[in-house]
Design an enzyme around this catalytic site. Structure first.
Site, PDB file in Angstrom:
ATOM      1  CG  HIS A 147       2.920   2.276  -6.065  1.00 23.60           C
ATOM      2  ND1 HIS A 147       2.546   1.528  -4.900  1.00 23.60           N
ATOM      3  CD2 HIS A 147       2.377   3.385  -6.050  1.00 23.60           C
ATOM      4  CE1 HIS A 147       1.108   2.921  -4.625  1.00 23.60           C
ATOM      5  NE2 HIS A 147       1.625   4.244  -5.124  1.00 23.60           N
ATOM      6  CG  ASP A 193       3.557   8.974  -8.965  1.00 28.14           C
ATOM      7  OD1 ASP A 193       2.698   9.931  -8.884  1.00 28.14           O
ATOM      8  OD2 ASP A 193       3.532   8.213  -7.876  1.00 28.14           O
TER       9      ASP A 193
END
Length: 498
Positions: free
Chosen positions: A317, A374
């Site tokens: 991320h 995700d």
């Protein structure tokens, strides 16, 4: 978040020395996490100097008290409360009230808020007619952008939308989030050709959403409490995430005093981009490409190869230097859901094996490339029966809480300021217009520097294409920005001592 150092909040300034010898004093601001910010708000008006920061990677576009991310420590706080505690002990009603109004509600406040919020789930019957205008295969996000924006026609200044009135801003917060699940479920039903299912006020937000997505008027629909709780946790974890692309879009649109539904529609459009809200969908596409567990080592090797375009989607991320705290929560919920449903899905088995291999591989762990939220949310959506083209729609439902809370905060700022970023112009200076009869193909004078990069092809107007050769002349368009680093003079910034 580190404890606030009161001594560091004392006024201070940084010294900026320009190439022409001018010395500027820039105020230094300190936020609640003791991070330093150079205050450049008056720099252009007073000194005709701008900062250059494409993507706002080093620029705070606003001051906000809603969400805080500590990427180094892997922390996410909603109004100061760790997301882990909220997801474990709270629900969407707590998150909604907390982000919108700023505090956790008492039992009495919560009961009243729940009653008020559920009154806004229905949409005007004329809104439903919009859905019949879309093709049967319309993407649900295209439908959402349209119908959410269309609500601006139903709720305007004549119907309780006034920026200067805090109570009306709060009402907008109830309306937007209250109607988002209804609109999203209607978009899904429209896309698959099923009849629309109306909301039920006896169900909480996640339960009602599941009901409207999957119920049919011909049979009774039994809600699975584990599945509903999984969806609720997903919604809670995605409710807000500082000034991301879609949230910034909502605030920028709102700075012009646009209708809040139009602002949220703009946020949905931004979220739809594959670089923002489509990551969990990309995870399943990647898993489909891998195909089987036996193929994982080969694809992991490709991910390590810098000459290969393949990347493991759902890992790492931009903000978190350690594991995304939301991913830890989603991982536990994901494993619980899969165990509860006892699904026999090869793609889900593939995902679990990929997680095991990647999290034990030194190449990924040393680079902090852990599975992110995700990765797990995509797997959960598949297990819940939510199709891939609805993944980003569910994301939009969750993020609507943060969007409208950020909008309310922005709308209440005094003085109000419209967003108007500066630009660094790298085009031509003023020059004479060339009439069409004098624009010979062989004459490059009139088209130098109008945005064609060396090697690009362009159409001359007679169905022939030409290629701009590398002549070594002035660099056109944005590539000129890259050359600036070679000819910048020294600019010194001296920060105050801590």
């Amino acid at each position: 978040m580190p404890p606030r150092d009161e001594a560091s909040t004392q006024p201070a300034s940084a010294t900026l020395t320009l190439p022409d010898g001018r010395v500027l004093q820039l105020p230094v601001l300190v936020d609640s996490a003791n991070a330093l910010f150079l205050d450049v708000r008056k720099m252009y008006n007073e000194h005709q100097v701008c900062t250059f920061d494409p993507g706002f990677n080093s620029t705070a576009s606003c001051a906000s008290s809603i969400t805080y991310i500590d990427g180094d420590a892997g922390r996410l706080l909603y109004r100061g409360y760790p997301i882990e505690q909220i997801a474990k002990n709270g629900d969407m009603m707590d998150v909604w009230h907390l982000l919108l109004r700023g505090w956790l509600p008492t039992k009495t406040e919560r009961d009243q808020f729940k009653q008020d919020a559920r009154k806004h789930r229905m949409v005007h019957s004329n809104v439903i007619k919009f859905y019949s205008g879309f093709n049967h295969d319309a993407h649900p996000m295209a439908i959402m952008v349209s119908v959410v924006g269309a609500l601006s026609a139903f709720y305007d200044k004549e119907h309780g939308v006034e920026y200067s009135d805090p109570s009306q801003r709060d009402l907008a917060g109830l309306r937007v989030v209250g109607k988002m699940t209804t609109l999203a479920a209607m978009a899904y039903k429209t896309a698959i050709g099923q009849p629309i299912v109306y909301p039920r006020d006896d169900l909480n937000l996640a339960e009602n959403f599941m009901y409207m997505l999957f119920a049919l008027p011909t049979r009774k629909y039994e809600l699975d409490p584990v599945a509903c709780r999984c969806l609720e946790v997903i919604l809670m974890l995605h409710a807000d995430h500082e000034q991301n692309a879609s949230t910034s879009t909502v605030r920028i649109a709102g700075s012009s005093k646009a209708n809040p539904f139009a602002c949220v529609a703009a946020g949905i459009a931004s979220l739809w981009g594959p670089a923002h809200g489509g990551a969990n969908e990309a995870v399943l596409l990647m898993l489909s490409e891998i195909g089987t567990v036996e193929n994982i080592p080969a694809f992991v090797a490709r991910a390590k190869d810098r000459t290969d375009d393949f990347r493991l989607m759902g890992f790492g991320h931009r903000l978190y230097k350690t594991m995304d705290p939301r991913a830890v929560l989603m991982r536990d919920m994901c494993h619980q859901l899969l165990k509860h449903l006892n699904l026999n899905d090869p793609l889900l088995e593939l995902a679990m094996e990929l997680e095991k291999i990647a999290t034990s591989d030194e190449y990924f762990t040393s680079r902090k490339l852990y599975p992110n939220v995700d990765f797990y949310s995509g797997i959960c959506f598949r297990a819940l029966g939510i199709p891939q083209n609805m993944f980003t729609v569910v994301f939009a439902v969750a993020r609507s809480v943060g969007w409208i809370s950020q909008w309310c905060e922005m709308a209440g700022e005094v003085p109000a300021r419209i967003s108007r970023p500066r630009q660094m112009y790298v085009g031509e200076g003023e020059r004479e217009f060339v009439p069409v009869g004098r624009r010979d193909v062989g004459d490059d004078d009139y088209r130098d520097g109008i945005g064609y990069d060396n090697g690009d092809t362009y159409n001359t107007g007679d169905d022939t294409a030409e290629t701009i050769e590398d002549t070594g002349d002035a660099i056109p368009h944005y590539s000129a920005v890259e050359s600036l680093g070679k000819r910048l003079l020294d600019v010194h910034v001296v920060m105050p001592l801590s």
